[in-house]
Design an enzyme around this catalytic site. Structure first.
Site, PDB file in Angstrom:
ATOM      1  N   ASN A   1       0.882  -1.172   0.000  1.00 35.41           N
ATOM      2  CA  ASN A   1       0.000   0.000   0.000  1.00 35.41           C
ATOM      3  C   ASN A   1       0.915   1.216   0.000  1.00 35.41           C
ATOM      4  O   ASN A   1       1.504   1.552   1.023  1.00 35.41           O
ATOM      5  CB  ASN A   1      -0.894  -0.015   1.250  1.00 35.41           C
ATOM      6  CG  ASN A   1      -1.713   1.259   1.382  1.00 35.41           C
ATOM      7  OD1 ASN A   1      -1.733   2.099   0.472  1.00 35.41           O
ATOM      8  ND2 ASN A   1      -2.385   1.414   2.512  1.00 35.41           N
TER       9      ASN A   1
ATOM     10  N   LYS B   1       0.209   4.237  -0.185  1.00 36.34           N
ATOM     11  CA  LYS B   1      -0.389   5.439   0.431  1.00 36.34           C
ATOM     12  C   LYS B   1      -0.087   6.641  -0.472  1.00 36.34           C
ATOM     13  O   LYS B   1      -0.001   6.494  -1.679  1.00 36.34           O
ATOM     14  CB  LYS B   1       0.109   5.599   1.872  1.00 36.34           C
ATOM     15  CG  LYS B   1      -0.108   4.308   2.690  1.00 36.34           C
ATOM     16  CD  LYS B   1       0.047   4.490   4.162  1.00 36.34           C
ATOM     17  CE  LYS B   1      -0.203   3.147   4.869  1.00 36.34           C
ATOM     18  NZ  LYS B   1      -0.158   3.244   6.313  1.00 36.34           N
TER      19      LYS B   1
ATOM     20  N   HIS C   1      -9.547   1.299   4.907  1.00 35.60           N
ATOM     21  CA  HIS C   1      -8.269   1.477   5.611  1.00 35.60           C
ATOM     22  C   HIS C   1      -8.502   2.399   6.809  1.00 35.60           C
ATOM     23  O   HIS C   1      -9.293   3.337   6.728  1.00 35.60           O
ATOM     24  CB  HIS C   1      -7.224   2.062   4.668  1.00 35.60           C
ATOM     25  CG  HIS C   1      -5.840   1.994   5.253  1.00 35.60           C
ATOM     26  ND1 HIS C   1      -5.407   2.887   6.197  1.00 35.60           N
ATOM     27  CD2 HIS C   1      -4.828   1.100   5.063  1.00 35.60           C
ATOM     28  CE1 HIS C   1      -4.166   2.547   6.565  1.00 35.60           C
ATOM     29  NE2 HIS C   1      -3.799   1.475   5.890  1.00 35.60           N
TER      30      HIS C   1
ATOM     31  N   GLU D   1      -6.880   4.744   7.933  1.00 41.60           N
ATOM     32  CA  GLU D   1      -6.637   6.173   7.660  1.00 41.60           C
ATOM     33  C   GLU D   1      -7.862   6.809   7.015  1.00 41.60           C
ATOM     34  O   GLU D   1      -8.166   7.985   7.253  1.00 41.60           O
ATOM     35  CB  GLU D   1      -5.371   6.327   6.793  1.00 41.60           C
ATOM     36  CG  GLU D   1      -4.119   6.030   7.617  1.00 41.60           C
ATOM     37  CD  GLU D   1      -2.947   5.448   6.847  1.00 41.60           C
ATOM     38  OE1 GLU D   1      -2.935   5.504   5.604  1.00 41.60           O
ATOM     39  OE2 GLU D   1      -2.031   4.914   7.507  1.00 41.60           O
TER      40      GLU D   1
ATOM     41  N   GLU E   1      -5.438  -4.873  10.454  1.00 41.14           N
ATOM     42  CA  GLU E   1      -4.410  -3.865  10.674  1.00 41.14           C
ATOM     43  C   GLU E   1      -4.696  -3.140  11.988  1.00 41.14           C
ATOM     44  O   GLU E   1      -5.494  -2.190  12.018  1.00 41.14           O
ATOM     45  CB  GLU E   1      -4.404  -2.835   9.538  1.00 41.14           C
ATOM     46  CG  GLU E   1      -4.051  -3.402   8.182  1.00 41.14           C
ATOM     47  CD  GLU E   1      -3.440  -2.349   7.268  1.00 41.14           C
ATOM     48  OE1 GLU E   1      -2.401  -2.633   6.677  1.00 41.14           O
ATOM     49  OE2 GLU E   1      -3.980  -1.229   7.169  1.00 41.14           O
TER      50      GLU E   1
ATOM     51  N   GLY F   1       2.588   2.226  10.863  1.00 45.38           N
ATOM     52  CA  GLY F   1       3.557   3.312  10.732  1.00 45.38           C
ATOM     53  C   GLY F   1       4.262   3.665  12.028  1.00 45.38           C
ATOM     54  O   GLY F   1       4.926   4.685  12.125  1.00 45.38           O
TER      55      GLY F   1
ATOM     56  N   SER G   1       3.459  -2.211  10.342  1.00 43.28           N
ATOM     57  CA  SER G   1       4.908  -2.290  10.588  1.00 43.28           C
ATOM     58  C   SER G   1       5.511  -3.645  10.222  1.00 43.28           C
ATOM     59  O   SER G   1       6.425  -4.121  10.903  1.00 43.28           O
ATOM     60  CB  SER G   1       5.227  -1.917  12.044  1.00 43.28           C
ATOM     61  OG  SER G   1       4.833  -0.564  12.292  1.00 43.28           O
TER      62      SER G   1
HETATM   63  P1  13P Z   1       3.084   0.343   7.711  1.00 46.01           P
HETATM   64  O1  13P Z   1       3.592  -0.952   7.114  1.00 46.01           O
HETATM   65  O2  13P Z   1       3.847   1.536   7.235  1.00 46.01           O
HETATM   66  O3  13P Z   1       2.956   0.253   9.187  1.00 46.01           O
HETATM   67  O4  13P Z   1       1.592   0.544   7.145  1.00 46.01           O
HETATM   68  C1  13P Z   1       0.680  -0.491   7.238  1.00 46.01           C
HETATM   69  C2  13P Z   1      -0.535  -0.130   6.463  1.00 46.01           C
HETATM   70  O5  13P Z   1      -1.284   0.747   6.857  1.00 46.01           O
HETATM   71  C3  13P Z   1      -0.776  -0.838   5.204  1.00 46.01           C
HETATM   72  O6  13P Z   1      -2.048  -0.584   4.723  1.00 46.01           O
END
Ligand code: 13P
Length: 246
Positions: free
Chosen positions: A9, A11, A93, A95, A164, A170, A208
């Site tokens: 992803n 982002k 997601h 976010e 997740e 992150g 992560s």
């Molecule tokens: P990270 O791997 O940067 O923690 O992000 C995970 C994520 O949100 C994947 O959709």
């Protein structure tokens, strides 16, 4: 045995030159031992479709509109994505739930419309740290998944689920393999109650995931792959995670 799936992803990262290097780096690593895909920003969908036309690496979007078409400024429809060959769309997601107020019902509508256009929805669920500490993890992820199961009805077996935990995204703070497996087992049981396909469905872990923790996480019985953020932006790391998936 379920074949592992590793999805990057990206982002809101990248630019045309960096994306071209990243994709070339992944493709040039040769055949991967698992299924793999990258979910790119909408604006790079067309470039990605061209770059990966002859590759086994698949691609997807990070979101999709809940509407078929119409006066929805800024939205991108499932039909538009499918026209370019999109295989996956991440929906729900954390976010988007947190920063764009997406509800369980909206996420379910998005999953349904994606599937209706031949795009596999990657449905994200996960608890915040506050919810985990209050002992609500199971209730939260079940509620989030339940909305999608109901919307997809007899097609529920066709989605991919991604667990997740919000506190692991992150942050460098990964769920332990045991913590992740425990939630994946809850989700698998919920899927079993809903569809006969539950045992062949993929439940990805995200939060992560890095080359050095991927093997342990992906070795868990109900962890069928990863949804990778930061580490998906480096070809060598993404490929290493894919290799750790077997
Ligand atoms: P990270 O791997 O940067 O923690 O992000 C995970 C994520 O949100 C994947 O959709």
């Amino acid at each position: 045995m379920r074949k592992k799936l590793v999805v990057g992803n990206w982002k809101m990262h990248g630019n045309r030159a960096a994306n071209a290097d990243l994709l070339a780096g992944i493709v040039s690593a040769g055949p991967l031992p698992c299924d793999a895909a990258v979910c790119v920003p909408f604006v790079y969908v067309a470039d990605t479709a061209v770059s990966l036309a002859a590759s086994s690496l698949r691609w997807g979007a990070q979101d999709v509109s809940a509407h078929e078409q119409g006066a929805y400024t800024g939205e991108v429809s499932a039909a538009m994505l499918r026209e370019l060959g999109c295989r996956y769309a991440i929906v729900g997601h954390s976010e988007r739930r947190a920063y764009h107020g997406e509800s369980d019902a909206l996420v379910a509508d998005k999953a349904k419309i994606a599937l209706g256009h031949g795009i596999t929805p990657i449905v994200c669920v996960g608890e915040t740290l506050e919810q985990r500490e209050a002992g609500q993890t199971e209730a939260v992820v079940k509620r989030q998944l339940s909305a999608v199961i109901h919307a997809l009805a007899h097609c529920a077996g066709e989605m991919v689920v991604a667990y997740e935990p919000v506190w692991a995204i992150g942050t460098g703070r990964t769920a332990s393999p045991e913590q992740a497996q425990a939630v994946h087992a809850v989700l698998r049981a919920q899927l079993r109650a809903a569809t006969a396909q539950a045992d062949s469905m993929k439940i990805l872990y995200g939060g992560s995931v890095k080359p050095d923790n991927a093997a342990q996480l992906l070795a868990q019985a109900d962890i069928d792959g990863g949804l990778i953020g930061g580490a998906a932006l480096k070809a060598a790391d993404f490929v290493a995670i894919c290799r750790a998936a077997t």
